[in-house]
Scaffold this motif. Structure first.
Motif, PDB file in Angstrom:
ATOM      1  N   ARG A   7       0.743  -1.187  -0.009  1.00  0.00           N
ATOM      2  CA  ARG A   7      -0.114   0.311   0.153  1.00  0.00           C
ATOM      3  C   ARG A   7       0.974   1.245  -0.461  1.00  0.00           C
ATOM      4  N   LEU A   8       1.834   0.899   0.952  1.00  0.00           N
ATOM      5  CA  LEU A   8       2.673   2.488   0.925  1.00  0.00           C
ATOM      6  C   LEU A   8       3.282   2.684  -0.664  1.00  0.00           C
ATOM      7  N   ALA A   9       3.868   1.828  -1.037  1.00  0.00           N
ATOM      8  CA  ALA A   9       4.644   1.708  -2.137  1.00  0.00           C
ATOM      9  C   ALA A   9       3.396   2.663  -3.272  1.00  0.00           C
ATOM     10  N   ILE A  10       2.376   1.979  -3.333  1.00  0.00           N
ATOM     11  CA  ILE A  10       1.434   2.081  -4.349  1.00  0.00           C
ATOM     12  C   ILE A  10       1.520   3.396  -4.283  1.00  0.00           C
ATOM     13  N   MET A  11       1.130   3.947  -3.127  1.00  0.00           N
ATOM     14  CA  MET A  11       0.945   4.972  -2.697  1.00  0.00           C
ATOM     15  C   MET A  11       2.224   6.349  -3.085  1.00  0.00           C
ATOM     16  N   ARG A  12       3.456   6.155  -2.168  1.00  0.00           N
ATOM     17  CA  ARG A  12       4.435   6.700  -3.160  1.00  0.00           C
ATOM     18  C   ARG A  12       4.731   6.810  -4.826  1.00  0.00           C
ATOM     19  N   LEU A  13       3.917   5.504  -5.501  1.00  0.00           N
ATOM     20  CA  LEU A  13       4.371   5.989  -6.590  1.00  0.00           C
ATOM     21  C   LEU A  13       3.132   7.357  -6.830  1.00  0.00           C
ATOM     22  N   SER A  14       1.710   6.581  -6.558  1.00  0.00           N
ATOM     23  CA  SER A  14       1.069   7.836  -7.344  1.00  0.00           C
ATOM     24  C   SER A  14       1.075   8.998  -6.834  1.00  0.00           C
ATOM     25  N   ARG A  15       1.255   9.326  -6.154  1.00  0.00           N
ATOM     26  CA  ARG A  15       1.732  10.197  -5.348  1.00  0.00           C
ATOM     27  C   ARG A  15       3.280  11.323  -6.353  1.00  0.00           C
ATOM     28  N   ARG A  16       3.857  10.182  -6.886  1.00  0.00           N
ATOM     29  CA  ARG A  16       4.947  10.945  -7.934  1.00  0.00           C
ATOM     30  C   ARG A  16       4.824  11.225  -8.783  1.00  0.00           C
TER      31      ARG A  16
END
Length: 146
Positions: free
Chosen positions: A18-27
């Motif tokens: 979830r955190l990796a997806i959120m970071r990618l989405s934010r980027r």
């Protein structure tokens, strides 16, 4: 017998993903053609550009906000010349919101920037890593659609 690496607990795995997806989405969200729009304005513009003309009610449902809140968002987009209101061809009482050429241009350029950013990083991965991500894309799509 060789020692197998210990797998993390399911809750920890899901949190890390979830955190990796959120970071990618934010980027990826940083790769926008227009930085003056708020996140909610940009999201609404994206729905309108992708789905075609929409009523305010339908747009509010898609964004999971109240119709008055969506009306304020659409008013800002209209004042910026990115969307226009028009009567529905099948019912003159309904108002549809559609993108203007300027709104479409922002969405095209944003899509181009995001695709370029991601493609550069995707190309740097090994063929095996790209295959894993292709499989993951199908799985993540299925999760998102539930």
């Amino acid at each position: 017998m060789a020692d197998q690496p210990r797998r993390k607990p399911l809750a920890e795995q899901s949190t890390e993903l979830r955190l990796a997806i959120m970071r990618l989405s934010r980027r990826l969200r940083q790769e926008r053609a227009d930085t003056e729009l708020s996140a909610s304005q940009f999201s609404a513009l994206g729905w309108i550009a992708g789905e075609g003309p929409l009523t305010l009610g339908r747009l509010a449902e898609l964004e999971r906000v109240t119709p008055p809140s969506m009306n304020r968002t659409v008013n800002c987009l209209a004042e910026s010349g990115l969307v226009a209101r028009e009567g529905a061809p099948d019912d003159g009482r309904k108002v549809l919101v559609r993108t203007t050429e300027a709104g479409d241009a922002i969405m095209r350029e944003t899509r181009r920037r995001r695709d370029a950013w991601f493609a550069k990083r995707f190309a740097a991965l090994s063929p095996d890593e790209r295959a894993v991500l292709a499989d993951a894309a199908d799985i993540l799509r299925r999760i998102a659609d539930q």
